[in-house]
Design an enzyme around this catalytic site. Structure first.
Site, PDB file in Angstrom:
ATOM      1  N   ASP A  26       0.834  -1.204   0.289  1.00  0.00           N
ATOM      2  CA  ASP A  26      -0.072  -0.145  -0.444  1.00  0.00           C
ATOM      3  C   ASP A  26       0.714   1.052   0.068  1.00  0.00           C
ATOM      4  O   ASP A  26       1.950   1.166  -0.055  1.00  0.00           O
ATOM      5  CB  ASP A  26      -0.988  -0.149   1.493  1.00  0.00           C
ATOM      6  CG  ASP A  26      -1.900   0.706   0.538  1.00  0.00           C
ATOM      7  OD1 ASP A  26      -2.522   2.027  -0.311  1.00  0.00           O
ATOM      8  OD2 ASP A  26      -3.115  -0.105   1.144  1.00  0.00           O
ATOM      9  N   GLU A  62     -11.077   2.341  -6.838  1.00  0.00           N
ATOM     10  CA  GLU A  62     -12.615   1.711  -8.342  1.00  0.00           C
ATOM     11  C   GLU A  62     -12.249   2.993  -8.840  1.00  0.00           C
ATOM     12  O   GLU A  62     -13.118   3.842  -9.607  1.00  0.00           O
ATOM     13  CB  GLU A  62     -13.618   1.726  -7.837  1.00  0.00           C
ATOM     14  CG  GLU A  62     -13.776  -0.529  -7.130  1.00  0.00           C
ATOM     15  CD  GLU A  62     -13.652  -1.006  -8.390  1.00  0.00           C
ATOM     16  OE1 GLU A  62     -14.370  -0.736  -9.309  1.00  0.00           O
ATOM     17  OE2 GLU A  62     -12.189  -1.425  -8.341  1.00  0.00           O
ATOM     18  N   HIS A  68     -12.132 -11.573  -9.230  1.00  0.00           N
ATOM     19  CA  HIS A  68     -12.773 -10.476  -8.056  1.00  0.00           C
ATOM     20  C   HIS A  68     -13.910 -10.974  -7.327  1.00  0.00           C
ATOM     21  O   HIS A  68     -13.777 -12.941  -7.041  1.00  0.00           O
ATOM     22  CB  HIS A  68     -14.474  -9.973  -8.495  1.00  0.00           C
ATOM     23  CG  HIS A  68     -14.734  -9.202  -8.153  1.00  0.00           C
ATOM     24  ND1 HIS A  68     -15.069  -8.037  -7.691  1.00  0.00           N
ATOM     25  CD2 HIS A  68     -16.483  -9.357  -7.613  1.00  0.00           C
ATOM     26  CE1 HIS A  68     -15.804  -7.521  -6.706  1.00  0.00           C
ATOM     27  NE2 HIS A  68     -16.484  -8.492  -6.876  1.00  0.00           N
TER      28      HIS A  68
END
Length: 146
Positions: free
Chosen positions: A33, A92, A140
């Site tokens: 991250d 997203e 997903h």
């Protein structure tokens, strides 16, 4: 090529869940991250979720320790260089995913599979950003991942 080392981009809800599932299944995981506080929060969540599994006798204390021991937090994508599969679980926003996939395409071996956890952005559009469109997949996971 056998998959042994898995990179996960994003330590949020989905990323830490994906890292947890892979680590609990015996894979070495690099959780990546952009800030240490996100990694710390993700690892804390994984620990709590493992504690919940432990309290329900789904895993042992040794299983918990082994899973946590298989996860390495990293801040630089370049540290994913030895991964065999990298799963992106970032926000997203296409611009962010585009930058991530271009960077991963540059730093990873050509045979490495790049996966996106996206549920709304075209995998074909993401794949077209790389020199390996045949190695870009949608993978997903639903929430919770476990």
């Amino acid at each position: 090529m056998a998959i042994q080392r898995v990179g996960v981009i994003g330590a949020g809800t989905m990323g830490n869940g994906i890292a947890h599932v892979f680590a609990g299944s015996g894979f070495t995981v690099l959780l990546c991250d952009v800030e240490q506080r996100f990694l710390d929060r993700g690892l804390e969540t994984i620990g709590k979720n493992l504690d919940r599994e432990l309290s329900k006798s789904k895993i042992t204390a040794d299983d918990k320790a082994a899973a946590l021991g298989r996860i390495t937090p990293v801040l630089e994508r370049a540290k994913l260089v030895d991964c065999d599969l990298v799963i992106e679980a970032a926000t997203e926003k296409f611009e962010i995913k585009a930058e991530i996939f271009r960077d991963l395409d540059r730093v990873l071996r050509p045979e490495v599979i790049l996966a996106s956890n996206t549920s709304s952005i075209s995998i074909t559009k993401i794949a077209a950003l790389t020199k390996r469109p045949d190695k870009v997949i949608g993978m997903h996971f639903f929430n919770p991942c476990r």
